[in-house]
Design a protein around this motif. Structure first.
Motif, PDB file in Angstrom:
ATOM      1  N   ARG A 111     -15.640  -4.984  -3.605  1.00 48.04           N
ATOM      2  CA  ARG A 111     -15.656  -3.808  -2.735  1.00 48.04           C
ATOM      3  C   ARG A 111     -14.632  -2.754  -3.144  1.00 48.04           C
ATOM      4  O   ARG A 111     -14.491  -1.733  -2.472  1.00 48.04           O
ATOM      5  N   TYR A 112     -13.908  -3.003  -4.245  1.00 48.36           N
ATOM      6  CA  TYR A 112     -12.858  -2.082  -4.680  1.00 48.36           C
ATOM      7  C   TYR A 112     -13.367  -0.643  -4.852  1.00 48.36           C
ATOM      8  O   TYR A 112     -12.752   0.295  -4.341  1.00 48.36           O
ATOM      9  N   GLY A 123       6.586   5.442  -0.485  1.00 50.89           N
ATOM     10  CA  GLY A 123       5.193   5.500  -0.048  1.00 50.89           C
ATOM     11  C   GLY A 123       4.217   5.230  -1.178  1.00 50.89           C
ATOM     12  O   GLY A 123       3.191   4.571  -0.987  1.00 50.89           O
ATOM     13  N   VAL A 124       4.524   5.732  -2.377  1.00 53.26           N
ATOM     14  CA  VAL A 124       3.658   5.476  -3.532  1.00 53.26           C
ATOM     15  C   VAL A 124       3.652   3.989  -3.873  1.00 53.26           C
ATOM     16  O   VAL A 124       2.602   3.420  -4.215  1.00 53.26           O
ATOM     17  N   LEU A 125       4.795   3.337  -3.777  1.00 56.03           N
ATOM     18  CA  LEU A 125       4.846   1.895  -4.051  1.00 56.03           C
ATOM     19  C   LEU A 125       4.009   1.114  -3.038  1.00 56.03           C
ATOM     20  O   LEU A 125       3.380   0.111  -3.384  1.00 56.03           O
ATOM     21  N   LEU A 175      -1.252  -1.643  -2.012  1.00 52.71           N
ATOM     22  CA  LEU A 175      -2.587  -1.666  -1.415  1.00 52.71           C
ATOM     23  C   LEU A 175      -3.659  -1.716  -2.492  1.00 52.71           C
ATOM     24  O   LEU A 175      -4.647  -2.463  -2.370  1.00 52.71           O
ATOM     25  N   ASP A 176      -3.462  -0.952  -3.555  1.00 52.63           N
ATOM     26  CA  ASP A 176      -4.412  -0.963  -4.673  1.00 52.63           C
ATOM     27  C   ASP A 176      -4.530  -2.352  -5.281  1.00 52.63           C
ATOM     28  O   ASP A 176      -5.638  -2.853  -5.514  1.00 52.63           O
ATOM     29  N   ARG A 177      -3.409  -3.026  -5.527  1.00 52.05           N
ATOM     30  CA  ARG A 177      -3.445  -4.380  -6.090  1.00 52.05           C
ATOM     31  C   ARG A 177      -4.056  -5.372  -5.099  1.00 52.05           C
ATOM     32  O   ARG A 177      -4.748  -6.309  -5.494  1.00 52.05           O
ATOM     33  N   LEU A 178      -3.770  -5.181  -3.816  1.00 53.98           N
ATOM     34  CA  LEU A 178      -4.314  -6.079  -2.794  1.00 53.98           C
ATOM     35  C   LEU A 178      -5.840  -6.038  -2.797  1.00 53.98           C
ATOM     36  O   LEU A 178      -6.509  -7.079  -2.803  1.00 53.98           O
ATOM     37  N   GLN A 184      -8.540   6.511 -12.562  1.00 46.95           N
ATOM     38  CA  GLN A 184      -8.808   5.437 -11.617  1.00 46.95           C
ATOM     39  C   GLN A 184      -7.714   5.450 -10.551  1.00 46.95           C
ATOM     40  O   GLN A 184      -6.633   6.011 -10.771  1.00 46.95           O
ATOM     41  N   PRO A 185      -7.966   4.830  -9.388  1.00 47.27           N
ATOM     42  CA  PRO A 185      -6.950   4.847  -8.319  1.00 47.27           C
ATOM     43  C   PRO A 185      -5.577   4.366  -8.775  1.00 47.27           C
ATOM     44  O   PRO A 185      -4.556   4.977  -8.453  1.00 47.27           O
TER      45      PRO A 185
END
Length: 320
Positions: free
Chosen positions: A136-137, A118-120, A125-128, A62-63
């Motif tokens: 829409r995830y 950058g990964v953080l 963004l993933d949590r947002l 998963q992302p």
């Protein structure tokens, strides 16, 4: 060309630099090496397990776990490119490092530190999206989009920092060749130069502002939007669950940016000679995230805990 004559005074480019370790605490290097060695073990073992799990377990494809695998890989590279040399200094007084190895280590340290930042951002963004727009995830963070984000993180890290070793390489080093650090930090090397270093200082400062301040600003914006969304959830249980999914990421952010910002401020604006406190702080900046990130995600992430327990739990043998 390894040796370059820069003037009539025969300023030489060094074949070898020397890493001083922790100035003023040379006699205690053996004792200092114990927590360093333990953290190195944690970093290699923990990140190796996370990479293995995210690669082999389909439920983790998963992302969120793709970005976690990137974080583990970056942490692993940071550990392997710095900790073995640190331990060699502490154990064997092996302070010498060739100029080419020094500049290569410099690139790895700064490039992969920028990648970790950058990964953080990508994880924020993933949590947002997961909390503020969950329906829409799957359509927003598609596999193609996630791979593109990962590629951008790598390209940005390399593109911004590849100039560090080349800029430092062009400088004359006519005085001491001893770097008062445990690794080849860019500004610590530049401070040994006897030529004009304004370009190096300005570029390093610009990169630190762009990566550090820019990434932290986006992360803070993401969590501001998350908080605004969570406080409108109908039940305390839903709010607690949303907060729990972010807690591991928040801890990792603190581990990375806390020592990092203190180290940058002390290195850029502190006294010209590195003190033991500055060197220890800069070393912890490379030690803490790789060692503690796998533990945090292992404790706080249910899917990873389940997979680890599945590996550790002995299989029952059917007597029939």
């Amino acid at each position: 060309m390894i040796i370059t004559v820069l003037s009539n005074n025969s300023h030489l480019f060094p074949r070898t630099f020397f890493l001083a370790g922790i100035p003023g605490l040379t006699a205690a290097h053996i004792w200092i090496s114990l927590p360093f060695c333990f953290m190195f073990f944690l970093a290699v073992t923990g990140n190796g397990i996370l990479l293995f799990l995210t690669w082999t377990e389909c439920s983790l494809h998963q992302p969120m776990f793709f970005f976690l695998a990137m974080l583990s890989f970056v942490d692993l590279v940071l550990s392997l490119s710095t900790l073995p040399k640190m331990l060699a200094i502490f154990w064997f007084d092996a302070t010498a490092i060739s100029s080419h190895s020094c500049f290569l280590q410099m690139f790895f340290v700064h490039a992969f530190s920028a990648m970790e930042s950058g990964v953080l951002v990508a994880m924020a963004l993933d949590r947002l999206v997961a909390i503020c727009d969950p329906l829409r995830y799957p359509t927003i963070l598609t596999p193609v989009v996630v791979v593109k984000i990962g590629g951008m993180v790598v390209l940005r890290g390399v593109g911004l920092t590849i100039s560090f070793p080349s800029l430092a390489h062009r400088l004359p080093y006519c005085g001491s060749h001893t770097i008062a650090y445990t690794y080849c930090e860019h500004m610590a090397v530049v401070k040994l130069a006897c030529g004009a270093t304004a370009v190096d200082n300005l570029y390093a400062f610009a990169v630190a502002i762009f990566v550090g301040v820019g990434d932290v600003a986006f992360i803070l914006y993401s969590y501001w939007q998350i908080v605004r969304t969570v406080i409108h959830f109908p039940s305390p249980k839903a709010r607690a669950k949303a907060g729990s999914t972010c807690m591991a990421h928040i801890c990792v952010i603190f581990f990375f940016y806390g020592p990092g910002f203190l180290s940058v401020v002390m290195q850029r604006f502190g006294p010209p000679v590195a003190s033991a406190a500055k060197v220890i702080l800069a070393s912890l900046y490379l030690l803490f995230p790789p060692a503690l990130d796998p533990i945090v995600y292992g404790v706080k992430t249910k899917q990873i805990r389940e997979q680890v327990f599945k590996i550790l739990r002995p299989k029952r043998i059917d007597p029939t």
